[in-house]
Design an enzyme around this catalytic site. Structure first.
Site, PDB file in Angstrom:
ATOM      1  CB  SER A 165      -0.671   0.182   1.379  1.00  0.00           C
ATOM      2  OG  SER A 165      -1.709  -0.767   1.257  1.00  0.00           O
TER       3      SER A 165
ATOM      4  CG  ASP B 128      -5.792  -5.308   1.729  1.00  0.00           C
ATOM      5  OD1 ASP B 128      -6.497  -4.077   2.800  1.00  0.00           O
ATOM      6  OD2 ASP B 128      -5.740  -5.513   2.201  1.00  0.00           O
ATOM      7  CD1 TRP B 129      -3.844   3.014   1.610  1.00  0.00           C
ATOM      8  CD2 TRP B 129      -4.903   3.665   0.230  1.00  0.00           C
ATOM      9  NE1 TRP B 129      -3.860   4.146   1.264  1.00  0.00           N
ATOM     10  CE2 TRP B 129      -4.319   5.178   0.501  1.00  0.00           C
ATOM     11  CE3 TRP B 129      -6.283   4.666  -0.468  1.00  0.00           C
ATOM     12  CZ2 TRP B 129      -4.141   6.395   0.403  1.00  0.00           C
ATOM     13  CZ3 TRP B 129      -5.824   5.794  -0.848  1.00  0.00           C
ATOM     14  CH2 TRP B 129      -4.941   7.056  -0.709  1.00  0.00           C
ATOM     15  CD  GLU B 130      -3.982  -3.703   5.519  1.00  0.00           C
ATOM     16  OE1 GLU B 130      -3.111  -3.578   6.569  1.00  0.00           O
ATOM     17  OE2 GLU B 130      -4.572  -4.274   4.579  1.00  0.00           O
ATOM     18  CE1 TYR B 131      -5.745  -0.443   7.774  1.00  0.00           C
ATOM     19  CE2 TYR B 131      -3.408   0.623   9.379  1.00  0.00           C
ATOM     20  CZ  TYR B 131      -4.455  -0.956   8.505  1.00  0.00           C
ATOM     21  OH  TYR B 131      -4.434  -1.854   9.231  1.00  0.00           O
TER      22      TYR B 131
END
Length: 202
Positions: free
Chosen positions: A64, A100-103
């Protein structure tokens, strides 16, 4: 550098119809060169199960790092959405893209790019992607869905700004786990469903 496609797939069952297949998945012992690769097997699986939705996930804890940078400019957003559309065109068995971008806003792996404007830029990406997927649906007759795996903690959701992005998602895969971990001094439930206000455990 744009976020990489993580080789992660998931399946969702829809109502089944009758179907004629021309190939089926094969086992390890009788696989030949024409059977090689996960994508070939996913293609055959989709042919055998046309009502199963197969998605690809973008991001994750270790991949990410460049979302924030890529989404900051219109050129980056154009390239990203074009790449996602190309994946759907190239691999026709895919029908879902999962973020699923963290964060957004930070708090992920060390070294990840982040900005207080991540939520606003993310909304722009999603709006553009939805427009391009709608156009692709008109061309192919397919149905392309967008999902997200957001964190469950309020401090992460603050930068995500769900009110801005909600219109562009078909469903959520909320990450309601790993709340207490090795970084804490006392034990707690990893995925508590209820508990005292402003905490993540029972």
């Amino acid at each position: 550098m744009l976020p990489s496609v993580v080789p992660s797939y998931y399946f969702g069952k829809r109502l089944s119809d009758s179907v004629t297949v021309t190939s089926v998945p094969v086992g390890w012992n009788n696989a030949g060169p024409q059977d090689a690769g996960n994508f070939e097997q996913l293609s055959r699986f989709k042919e055998l199960n046309p009502n199963v939705e197969i998605g690809f996930a973008l991001g994750g804890w270790t991949l990410s790092d460049e979302f924030s940078t890529a989404f900051t400019t219109q050129a980056g957003r154009d390239q990203f959405t074009s790449d996602v559309v190309d994946i759907f065109k190239t691999y026709e068995f895919f029908s879902v893209v999962d973020f699923d971008w963290e964060y957004p806003g930070g708090g992920g792996d060390a070294g990840n790019a982040s900005s207080a404007n991540d939520g606003a830029h993310f909304a722009l990406v999603l709006e553009q992607l939805r427009t391009e997927l709608d156009a692709l649906e008109s061309q192919t007759g397919g149905n392309y869905e967008v999902s997200i795996a957001p964190a469950g903690g309020s401090e992460k959701l603050a930068y995500l700004n769900p009110a801005w992005i909600d219109p562009y998602f078909d469903f959520y895969n909320l990450m309601t786990y790993d709340f207490p971990e090795g970084w804490e001094n006392q034990p707690g439930h990893k995925a508590a469903l209820t508990g005292p206000a402003n905490t993540y455990t029972v």
